[in-house]
Every structure is written in C-alpha cells, then in structure tokens.
Design an enzyme around this catalytic site. Sequence first.
Site, PDB file in Angstrom:
ATOM      1  N   HIS A  91       0.858  -1.198   0.000  1.00 59.30           N
ATOM      2  CA  HIS A  91       0.000   0.000   0.000  1.00 59.30           C
ATOM      3  C   HIS A  91       0.887   1.239   0.000  1.00 59.30           C
ATOM      4  O   HIS A  91       2.098   1.157   0.180  1.00 59.30           O
ATOM      5  CB  HIS A  91      -0.969  -0.005   1.177  1.00 59.30           C
ATOM      6  CG  HIS A  91      -0.341   0.130   2.522  1.00 59.30           C
ATOM      7  ND1 HIS A  91       0.455  -0.839   3.073  1.00 59.30           N
ATOM      8  CD2 HIS A  91      -0.375   1.135   3.443  1.00 59.30           C
ATOM      9  CE1 HIS A  91       0.863  -0.448   4.269  1.00 59.30           C
ATOM     10  NE2 HIS A  91       0.391   0.757   4.513  1.00 59.30           N
ATOM     11  N   ASP A  95       6.035   4.798   4.952  1.00 59.84           N
ATOM     12  CA  ASP A  95       6.916   3.886   5.663  1.00 59.84           C
ATOM     13  C   ASP A  95       7.102   2.570   4.903  1.00 59.84           C
ATOM     14  O   ASP A  95       7.976   1.770   5.241  1.00 59.84           O
ATOM     15  CB  ASP A  95       6.415   3.624   7.084  1.00 59.84           C
ATOM     16  CG  ASP A  95       4.963   3.182   7.142  1.00 59.84           C
ATOM     17  OD1 ASP A  95       4.114   3.835   6.503  1.00 59.84           O
ATOM     18  OD2 ASP A  95       4.671   2.190   7.833  1.00 59.84           O
TER      19      ASP A  95
END
Length: 276
Positions: A91, A95
């Site tokens: 996704h 991060d």
Amino acid sequence: MRPKARGDDGSYSEPMTTAHPAYAQLRQVTPIAAVMLENNPGMMTLDGTNTWILRAPGREECVVIDPGDADEEHLLRVAAVGPVALTLITHRHGDHTGGVERFAALTGSPVRSVDPRFRTHTDAGLPDGELIEEVGLAIRVLRTPGHTKDSTSFVIEGEGSVLTGDTILGRGTTVLDASDGDLGDYLASLRALIDLGTGRAVLPGHGPDLPDLQTVAQQYLSHREERLDQVRAALEVLGADAGPRAVVEHVYSDVDQSLWPVAEQSVRVQLEYLRR
C-alpha cells in the site's frame, strides 16, 4: 538457518536463531520468507517496517515486498540480499514506499503496485487474483482495501503464508486512513482473509509474524464489530450528528489521551460507514 517444515498448528520444526524485533538482520521466518526490520519504530509503525524477502529454495534471485522508508542503510541491506527480480508494494504509505525510487535504482528491479505512482520499470499493476510466477515463486494477489484504498495482500502459494501489509498487524489493531480508508471495504477484506482457511502464517507489515491468519482475522473482525456497537451506542447518547472527537471522548474514555488523535481517525471512518 531455515526451518524444514510447518506443523499443523502453523509452527515450524526448527527454531529461528533470532526473534522479532531484530534490526539490521535477515531473519528467516518460513522456508520461503525472510524479514529485514527497518529501524523506524513509532506509534504508527510499531517496532518498525517489515521488509519481506521471498526466495524459492535453491534460487539466488528473490522478490521483495515493501522496501520501506527512505532509509539508505536499510535499503542497502535489503538490496544486498539480492539479486532482486521483482518488488511488490502492499500500500501507498511512506513507511512502505518512501524508499521505492532509490531501491529500484539500487537493484534495477521492476516495482509493481496498485498505485501507479510507485511503479518503476513496468506499467503493471496488481489485479486481484493474479498469480505472479517469478524466480520459482508463485504469489497470489489478494486485494484487501480498507486500511487504504490500494491495500493489497499476497498469498505465497504452496507454503500458504500471507503477507498482509497493514491490513493485519503482528500486534494491536489497524488504523483506517481517514483520507481513503473505508470500513465497509475493510470488513469485507477481513472476511476474505478468514475465508482463506486455517494454518496460514501471517507475515505483517509491522510487528511479529503470527501462526494462524484465520484466528487473527476473526479477532480483528470481532473487535471492529464491537467498536461499531460502541459508536452506535455513543450516538444514541450524544445525538446522531455527533462529531468524531465527541465520540472518541465517550467511547475511548479509558484509553490514554495521547492515543485519541489516532482513535479519532478510525472513528471518522466508522461514522462515515454508519451514515451511508
């Protein structure tokens, strides 16, 4: 050292020499999947971002899932376990994707993602149900939106383990992104993961690996349904038009107030779901 076989309970017959969290080390978790934990711990990343490296027995090339943030030391460590034949993205969150461009430059690997912004050296997305066959691996794409619109899980065929990104974490619960997360989608995604059946290891985007996906996904689903009931009850007390902050103060009164901003994001998504 790699484990030889998985037992009926999802465990592996040989103990690993390292345990989570193990920074700057390649930790073998299943016969195919190893993890490199990025040293970026925080409220939203738990112990840090898990970068997964998949390699078929006897093969040199590997597939990498989520290179992580723009952390040069981490990216170099992951690139060094290559050659990297393919990179996949669960996704869009930074991060997991902040280091994509640099990682592609280091490895020459094509990068496939639902979000076209992260595709490199290829125009290929990740259509639901596709079987990706690469360097001796068979990886099934399972779209699991809800945490974000583009959230995607990957099933390692044969072994059965599932890389869940942030849809299911190694501990705690998942926050749904208020910008494009959707609770209806998330509940459907949890049910899809439950339907995969028992005995599948969870290889999450954050936190430790877990032995049985079906059990954890059912716990996540029950938790979400319980929270929805609490929000419904809060609206009966506060009024149907109550805002997210008021609902958080009512429902999360026993939770540390430093966590309320995160809870407010989830409540916002819950209210949108209930008011549709």
